[in-house]
Design an enzyme around this catalytic site. Structure first.
Site, mmCIF file in Angstrom:
data_model
loop_
_atom_site.group_PDB
_atom_site.id
_atom_site.type_symbol
_atom_site.label_atom_id
_atom_site.label_comp_id
_atom_site.label_asym_id
_atom_site.label_seq_id
_atom_site.Cartn_x
_atom_site.Cartn_y
_atom_site.Cartn_z
ATOM 1 N N VAL A 107 0.862 -1.174 0.000
ATOM 2 C CA VAL A 107 0.000 0.000 0.000
ATOM 3 C C VAL A 107 0.904 1.233 0.000
ATOM 4 C CG1 VAL A 107 -1.845 1.244 1.184
ATOM 5 C CG2 VAL A 107 -1.713 -1.265 1.357
ATOM 6 N N CYS A 108 0.639 2.166 -0.908
ATOM 7 C CA CYS A 108 1.331 3.446 -0.941
ATOM 8 C C CYS A 108 2.846 3.245 -1.001
ATOM 9 C CB CYS A 108 0.898 4.289 0.256
ATOM 10 S SG CYS A 108 1.291 6.044 0.129
ATOM 11 N N SER A 109 3.602 3.896 -0.094
ATOM 12 C CA SER A 109 5.059 3.825 -0.145
ATOM 13 C C SER A 109 5.604 2.486 0.310
ATOM 14 C CB SER A 109 5.669 4.947 0.705
ATOM 15 O OG SER A 109 5.304 4.803 2.062
#
Length: 322
Positions: A107-109
């Protein structure tokens, strides 16, 4: 629906984004209320509790060794990466869990952690729109798709910023239990089952660093100051005392685009801001320098896959009336 338990391991660390953890966990938890059997384990590299980016403590169930064979391994993002190199302890824990997992998701970074562990080499991936360029630069073997909400490449899944982890978790539930269950989970959580458009509908206008060349920075200032003015290639070249060919070459070499497309991108950002302020789509098109509403609509369709009016309804305000 299969009665076999499905083990989900979520690896957390100091600075992890709370919603990156809680969003997917809530999706799996809601699916359990509909008959699924997801067994969620929250782990850390050391087996000790961590502190999230909000300062809230997250208790864990143990370290990587305490989860023998996760069916799904989720790597959430946070405020730490990509600002700092990924800690060796975290990459080791990530590889250890990924080696035993049936599928791996970020998820995301969290994509930067997977990348540092070598799990994205030669694969397609995405992350938050603000840091897609950095992911591509840091991991040149990864084919970064900057506008995707989430990307699947084999058994590896990556998603965009924060709430895109919910989109990805819904897709995983659908993969496991079908569209009806995933749809019911989305309804219960009051979220989209599948969002229209890509990440660009959430991004700021003119994202990325300003042009290095003084000539190109001047063009940004000229168009922003008077978006409805004449900004053809010939007019811009004349104002900068450059030949049209030289100006075109500057754009190609520095920004990998054409003068016309760059002017359009500035006008597009201005139109989005005007829509956010409450202007009608027709008025926004005029003020931003588009020759007609239809011209603006075509750009919105190409860039965001939604109409200007739909964009305005979705992003102008979070308030509900009535």
């Amino acid at each position: 629906m299969s009665s076999a338990p499905h083990r989900v391991a979520i690896l957390v660390y100091d600075g992890v984004a709370l919603l990156d953890v809680a969003g997917p966990a809530e999706v799996f938890g809601e699916a359990n209320r509909l008959g699924a059997d997801y067994r969620i384990a929250v782990l850390s590299a050391s087996g000790a509790a961590v502190t999230s980016s909000t300062g809230i403590k997250i208790a864990v169930d143990g370290g990587p060794a305490s989860e023998p064979a996760p069916d799904t391994f989720v790597m959430p993002g946070g405020t730490v990466y990509p600002r700092a190199p990924v800690a060796r302890e975290l990459t080791d824990a990530t590889r250890e869990l990924a080696d035993r997992a049936g599928r791996v998701a970020s998820v995301c970074s969290g994509a930067f952690v997977l990348g540092a562990a070598g799990l994205l080499d030669g694969k397609r991936a995405t992350t938050h729109w603000k840091i897609t360029r950095e992911l591509a630069e840091r991991h040149p073997d990864v084919r970064v798709e900057p506008d995707a909400i989430y990307v699947r490449d084999g058994a590896t899944y990556t998603s965009a910023g924060v709430t895109a982890g919910i989109d990805l978790a819904l897709a995983l539930v659908e993969e496991d239990h079908g569209a009806d269950v995933s749809r019911d989970v989305a309804r219960a959580l009051v979220v989209y089952l599948q969002r229209a458009g890509g990440q660009s509908q959430f991004s700021a206008p003119l994202q990325g660093p300003p042009p290095r060349s003084p000539a190109l920075r001047t063009i940004t200032d000229l168009v922003t100051a008077d978006p409805a003015g004449g900004h053809s290639l010939a007019e811009l070249a004349a104002r900068l005392h450059l030949s049209p060919r030289h100006l075109t070459r500057l754009f190609r070499e520095e920004l990998s685009t054409t003068p016309a497309r760059y002017v359009e991108s500035i006008r597009f950002g201005i139109a989005k801001a005007l829509l956010d302020q409450g202007h009608t789509a027709t008025r926004a098109a005029s003020l931003a320098g588009f020759p007609s509403y239809e011209a603006l609509r075509r750009v919105f369709a190409r860039e965001l896959s939604i109409a200007p009016a739909a964009y305005q309804r979705r992003f102008r305000t979070a308030r509900r009336t009535g």
